[in-house]
Design a protein around this motif. Structure first.
Motif, mmCIF file in Angstrom:
data_model
loop_
_atom_site.group_PDB
_atom_site.id
_atom_site.type_symbol
_atom_site.label_atom_id
_atom_site.label_comp_id
_atom_site.label_asym_id
_atom_site.label_seq_id
_atom_site.Cartn_x
_atom_site.Cartn_y
_atom_site.Cartn_z
ATOM 1 N N GLU A 22 -9.321 2.121 -7.118
ATOM 2 C CA GLU A 22 -8.742 3.317 -6.524
ATOM 3 C C GLU A 22 -7.758 4.000 -7.468
ATOM 4 O OE1 GLU A 22 -6.971 2.208 -2.854
ATOM 5 O OE2 GLU A 22 -8.879 1.712 -1.875
ATOM 6 N N LEU A 23 -7.658 3.530 -8.693
ATOM 7 C CA LEU A 23 -6.671 4.051 -9.623
ATOM 8 C C LEU A 23 -7.161 5.341 -10.264
ATOM 9 C CD1 LEU A 23 -5.608 0.732 -11.403
ATOM 10 C CD2 LEU A 23 -4.813 1.681 -9.228
ATOM 11 N N TYR A 49 9.434 10.425 -1.239
ATOM 12 C CA TYR A 49 8.178 9.664 -1.173
ATOM 13 C C TYR A 49 7.084 10.363 -1.975
ATOM 14 C CZ TYR A 49 3.675 8.105 0.584
ATOM 15 O OH TYR A 49 2.375 7.649 0.670
ATOM 16 N N GLU A 50 6.262 9.539 -2.611
ATOM 17 C CA GLU A 50 5.021 10.024 -3.210
ATOM 18 C C GLU A 50 4.019 8.887 -3.154
ATOM 19 O OE1 GLU A 50 3.488 11.731 -7.508
ATOM 20 O OE2 GLU A 50 5.422 12.408 -6.732
ATOM 21 N N ASP A 51 2.783 9.222 -2.844
ATOM 22 C CA ASP A 51 1.735 8.207 -2.755
ATOM 23 C C ASP A 51 1.563 7.532 -4.119
ATOM 24 O OD1 ASP A 51 -0.393 6.648 -1.966
ATOM 25 O OD2 ASP A 51 -1.869 8.222 -2.378
ATOM 26 N N GLN A 52 1.584 6.193 -4.129
ATOM 27 C CA GLN A 52 1.513 5.439 -5.378
ATOM 28 C C GLN A 52 0.333 4.468 -5.396
ATOM 29 O OE1 GLN A 52 5.633 3.900 -6.208
ATOM 30 N NE2 GLN A 52 6.192 5.350 -4.579
ATOM 31 N N SER A 53 -0.576 4.621 -4.446
ATOM 32 C CA SER A 53 -1.725 3.712 -4.373
ATOM 33 C C SER A 53 -2.679 3.897 -5.543
ATOM 34 C CB SER A 53 -2.469 3.924 -3.052
ATOM 35 O OG SER A 53 -2.944 5.271 -2.956
ATOM 36 N N ASN A 54 -2.549 5.019 -6.265
ATOM 37 C CA ASN A 54 -3.417 5.251 -7.427
ATOM 38 C C ASN A 54 -2.817 4.712 -8.724
ATOM 39 O OD1 ASN A 54 -1.328 7.045 -7.459
ATOM 40 N ND2 ASN A 54 -2.558 8.866 -7.896
ATOM 41 N N ILE A 55 -1.747 3.910 -8.601
ATOM 42 C CA ILE A 55 -1.088 3.285 -9.759
ATOM 43 C C ILE A 55 -1.273 1.775 -9.662
ATOM 44 C CG2 ILE A 55 1.104 2.911 -10.948
ATOM 45 C CD1 ILE A 55 2.080 5.567 -9.780
ATOM 46 N N GLY A 56 -1.649 1.145 -10.758
ATOM 47 C CA GLY A 56 -1.797 -0.305 -10.781
ATOM 48 C C GLY A 56 -0.452 -1.014 -10.772
ATOM 49 N N LEU A 57 -0.503 -2.318 -10.510
ATOM 50 C CA LEU A 57 0.707 -3.149 -10.516
ATOM 51 C C LEU A 57 0.749 -3.916 -11.840
ATOM 52 C CD1 LEU A 57 0.647 -4.534 -6.850
ATOM 53 C CD2 LEU A 57 1.898 -2.570 -7.752
ATOM 54 N N TYR A 58 1.639 -3.500 -12.729
ATOM 55 C CA TYR A 58 1.680 -4.064 -14.074
ATOM 56 C C TYR A 58 2.882 -4.997 -14.301
ATOM 57 C CZ TYR A 58 -1.690 -0.322 -14.553
ATOM 58 O OH TYR A 58 -2.779 0.494 -14.360
ATOM 59 N N LEU A 67 8.576 -0.609 -12.244
ATOM 60 C CA LEU A 67 8.539 0.807 -11.890
ATOM 61 C C LEU A 67 7.265 1.234 -11.178
ATOM 62 C CD1 LEU A 67 9.898 2.161 -15.297
ATOM 63 C CD2 LEU A 67 11.167 2.053 -13.138
ATOM 64 N N ASP A 68 6.302 0.325 -11.020
ATOM 65 C CA ASP A 68 5.009 0.727 -10.473
ATOM 66 C C ASP A 68 5.074 1.050 -8.986
ATOM 67 O OD1 ASP A 68 3.919 0.206 -13.016
ATOM 68 O OD2 ASP A 68 3.756 -1.918 -12.508
ATOM 69 N N ARG A 69 6.029 0.494 -8.292
ATOM 70 C CA ARG A 69 6.270 0.839 -6.898
ATOM 71 C C ARG A 69 7.759 1.125 -6.724
ATOM 72 N NH1 ARG A 69 1.708 1.098 -7.352
ATOM 73 N NH2 ARG A 69 -0.004 0.288 -6.053
ATOM 74 N N ASP A 91 10.912 5.364 8.668
ATOM 75 C CA ASP A 91 10.033 4.341 8.108
ATOM 76 C C ASP A 91 9.729 4.626 6.643
ATOM 77 O OD1 ASP A 91 9.915 3.071 10.524
ATOM 78 O OD2 ASP A 91 8.055 4.059 11.150
ATOM 79 N N SER A 92 9.681 3.542 5.843
ATOM 80 C CA SER A 92 9.266 3.654 4.449
ATOM 81 C C SER A 92 7.745 3.647 4.384
ATOM 82 C CB SER A 92 9.841 2.496 3.630
ATOM 83 O OG SER A 92 9.259 2.458 2.354
ATOM 84 N N GLN A 93 7.167 4.673 3.809
ATOM 85 C CA GLN A 93 5.709 4.752 3.735
ATOM 86 C C GLN A 93 5.136 3.828 2.673
ATOM 87 O OE1 GLN A 93 4.087 8.878 4.323
ATOM 88 N NE2 GLN A 93 6.232 9.474 3.993
ATOM 89 N N VAL A 94 5.972 3.391 1.711
ATOM 90 C CA VAL A 94 5.502 2.461 0.684
ATOM 91 C C VAL A 94 5.457 1.043 1.220
ATOM 92 C CG1 VAL A 94 6.017 1.458 -1.574
ATOM 93 C CG2 VAL A 94 6.295 3.915 -1.195
ATOM 94 N N THR A 95 6.441 0.654 2.046
ATOM 95 C CA THR A 95 6.539 -0.737 2.502
ATOM 96 C C THR A 95 6.136 -0.929 3.946
ATOM 97 O OG1 THR A 95 8.860 -0.425 3.140
ATOM 98 C CG2 THR A 95 8.422 -1.180 0.896
#
Length: 710
Positions: free
Chosen positions: A416-417, A462-471, A492-494, A530-534
């Protein structure tokens, strides 16, 4: 045995001066001088006391007899007869008892000769560090000689006695007579375990130069063969480091003939006043090396081996670093991303009298050893403007930060990246705290009681971060102080979106010696939205209630506790506790417990007890046991018994713990145990010793002081 007081050189006279006092004297000019009764002779190098003394040969010779004592900066001697020849510059003492000044070593000698040219020679000599009435061990030699300027003494026809039983004979050996390092054999390390069998390691120390040395340690294991371990150390005016290499050519316990090895390079060097070079580079042959052969640097529970090389620059307003970070993963765990390279920069400056400005920047390229994992180039820039107002009574700080992060990701097929991502977030933070205190009396003692409330409002867009990998990102553990950091993840990835208020308080009781006797802290986050990331993993409207307690009951009792309680169901999420009773370095008992409700899908519930206590005049017992309450089994047992006299000690240590060995598929076995036993023999004054506290610190779950009071 107490160390003798150092010699007081102020009692000596100036060069070439001599002072003689006695009850009676007879002097014939240019012939002789006879002194009798309580004779004291003070020179520029020694003090001599005797019943009688005679000076002959026109002052060139001296003899003294009757309860003779000779005291100098090097030693104190009692003797029947003393003679001095000033022409030959020699001194002889007969039938002597000697004590080294400032050191516990002492003994007897039939004759002691001291000369300017030949140094010191002792004949028919004995030596021990034990008291006169308890000589558990001693050395006897036909002759011991120490030449001027030499760092080694020589002994001939030496016998070593335990009690009155001779156990070793050496026709010749050399021994150090100064604090300078000397080349030679060190005490061996003897142990036995189910992993290695009988294990004998013999270190050899090589003093190459004043700033270089090396230790070479052949290690023979009956179950595995012969291993070579080396350590090289160096020190210069601007740098220092160590190089370690361990090599086992053929492990006889394994079916394969592959060699096994471990290497480590550590270096820290100042390239200039502002630049530093740091290296921590490690390598290992296989997953089970630490489990099978042990390590001074890694624990059998470790799953990664680090490799880091970096440059650092520090100045008053600018910090920079450039690092290469690589990891070797042990077992069947996901490979960790390596940063090749990682560059960071922080610049700080004042904007007038009230505002401060800083810029944090980072550029990194992430690569993974698994070819199927994505790679990424990441560039991050975060300018911050702050208004800090700090006074003795408290602090108010307001911050505004803009965070822009750019990603270029590759090898992202079937994920999904996105290939390119440009993320911009904004953060505002308002923090305040007060320092309140009053003087009071508690149980009849003068104390200072403090109360330090603090509150923080934090907003992050907030910004959608699902298109970023976890490095380099993973969830952070939260304690009281961590509630105020404003970030849920490392790296910094999330970056979580926040709209929250954090409330906390700390209270201290400080005695009149400025020692903290009691400290308690509480804190909690209240989420305004609510936090949309967590939210996917945590949809509560407030965080767990976090608390910490440190309490010094008195000079012997200490307690430390930390807990996190989920307020929506009142269940404990995490907790740790340690209760310690400690009288001194040899007498302590510690009870500890830790609990984690969910750690990677598992519950951790462990109880431990550690103790060190004398059980007799010369006997000490040290023990430690940890039990897994969740699985109802012991995970480590450690027991040590020591006999220690004034001048020697023997220790035996037995241990049984989880081996954590990996199978051929890389899975870690959590049901296999390793047992071992080790023996250590120490002569005080000849070899170094380890404290009982150090014995407790060995192993996977070593003793740690439970309190953080000042």
């Amino acid at each position: 045995m107490a160390v003798p007081a150092p010699f007081d050189s102020s009692q000596l006279l100036q060069r070439k001066q001599v002072q003689v006092t006695a009850d009676a004297a007879e002097i014939r000019e240019n012939q002789f001088a006879l002194f009798e009764g309580d004779v004291d002779i003070v020179t520029d190098s020694a003090i001599i006391h005797a019943n009688t003394a005679e000076v002959t040969d026109n002052g060139r010779a001296l003899s003294a007899s009757g309860d003779v004592s000779y005291r100098s900066p090097a030693l104190t001697v009692s003797s029947d007869l003393l003679s001095v020849d000033s022409v030959e510059q020699t001194l002889k003492l007969e039938n002597t008892q000697y004590q080294l000044t400032g050191f516990v070593g002492h003994g007897a000698a039939g004759e002691i000769d001291i000369g300017t040219q030949q140094g010191i020679a002792l004949r028919d000599v004995s030596f021990t560090t034990c008291p006169l009435d308890q000589q558990d061990w001693r050395l006897e030699a036909s002759e011991i000689s120490i030449e001027p300027g030499d760092t080694l003494g020589e002994a001939r026809h030496t016998r070593f006695y335990l009690g009155d039983v001779p156990v070793l004979y050496l026709p010749y050996f050399a021994f150090p007579v100064s604090n300078q390092r000397q080349t030679g054999l060190l005490f061996p390390i003897i142990s036995s375990s189910s992993a290695t069998g009988v294990d004998y390691e013999q270190p050899f120390y090589w003093n190459i130069a004043p700033n270089y040395d090396m230790t070479i340690s052949p290690r023979l294991m009956t179950n595995r063969g012969l291993q070579l371990k080396t350590e090289f150390r160096y020190l210069t005016n601007s740098s220092g480091g160590q190089m370690h290499l361990e090599y086992l050519n053929n492990d006889t316990k394994l079916a394969s003939d592959d060699s096994r090895y471990f290497y480590r390079l550590q270096h820290h060097g100042m390239l200039s006043d502002n630049w530093q070079l740091n290296v921590d580079f490690n390598g290992i042959s296989d997953n089970n090396y630490v489990v099978d052969l042990g390590s001074d640097f890694y624990n059998r529970s470790d799953t990664t081996i680090n490799r880091t090389i970096g440059l650092d620059y520090y100045s008053q307003s600018l910090d920079m670093s450039l690092y290469l970070r690589d990891f070797e993963t042990l077992g069947d765990f996901d490979a960790i991303y390596r940063a090749l390279p990682e560059a960071k920069l922080q610049w700080r400056n004042s904007l007038g009298e009230l505002l401060t400005f800083k810029v944090d920047s980072e550029l990194a390229y992430f690569d993974n050893a698994q070819d199927t994992r994505p790679d990424a180039l990441r560039w991050h820039l975060a300018p911050t403007v702050a208004l800090p107002y700090q006074r003795y009574w408290g602090e108010v700080t307001a911050e505004l930060t803009a965070m822009n992060t750019y990603y270029k990701q590759t090898n992202i097929a079937n994920t999904e990246l996105d290939e390119e991502v440009n993320r911009t977030l904004y953060q505002g933070r308002l923090f305040s705290t007060l320092y309140l205190e009053k003087n009071d009396q508690l149980f009849g003692n003068d104390v200072t009681i403090t109360f330090e409330p603090k509150v923080q409002y934090l907003y992050t867009s907030y910004e959608d971060q699902s298109n970023i990998g976890l490095y380099d990102t993973t969830a952070l553990l939260t304690d009281v102080n961590g509630l105020f950091r404003g970030q849920e993840f490392t790296g910094l990835d999330r970056i979580s979106d926040n709209d929250q208020i954090t409330v906390g308080a700390t209270s201290r009781i400080i005695d009149d010696n400025n020692r903290e006797q009691f400290v308690i802290s509480l804190g909690q986050i209240f989420y305004l939205s609510d936090s949309q990331v967590t939210t996917a993993v945590d949809d509560r409207n407030r965080s767990a209630l976090a608390g910490e307690l440190d309490w010094r009951f008195d000079d012997s009792w200490f307690v430390h506790s930390a807990v996190q309680i989920a307020t929506d169901n009142d269940k404990v999420e995490r907790s740790s506790m340690a209760l310690e009773y400690r009288l001194d370095a040899t007498r302590l008992v510690q009870l500890s417990h830790r609990f984690v409700r969910d750690l990677s899908g598992e519950t951790i519930d462990q109880f431990g007890v550690s103790a060190s206590w004398p059980i007799g005049e010369n006997w000490q017992v040290v023990g430690r046991s940890y039990r897994d309450l969740e699985r109802d089994r012991s995970i480590e047992n450690y027991f040590g018994l020591q006999y220690e006299s004034c001048c020697w000690a023997v220790r035996i240590v037995a241990q049984r713990s989880l081996s954590n060995r990996y199978d051929v598929t890389g899975q870690q076995n959590t049901n296999e145990f390793d047992s071992s036993i080790a023996l250590q023999f120490i002569f005080k004054g000849i070899g170094s010793s380890r404290s009982n506290r150090a014995m407790l610190e060995d192993g996977m779950f070593g003793y740690r002081q439970p309190y953080v009071l000042n």
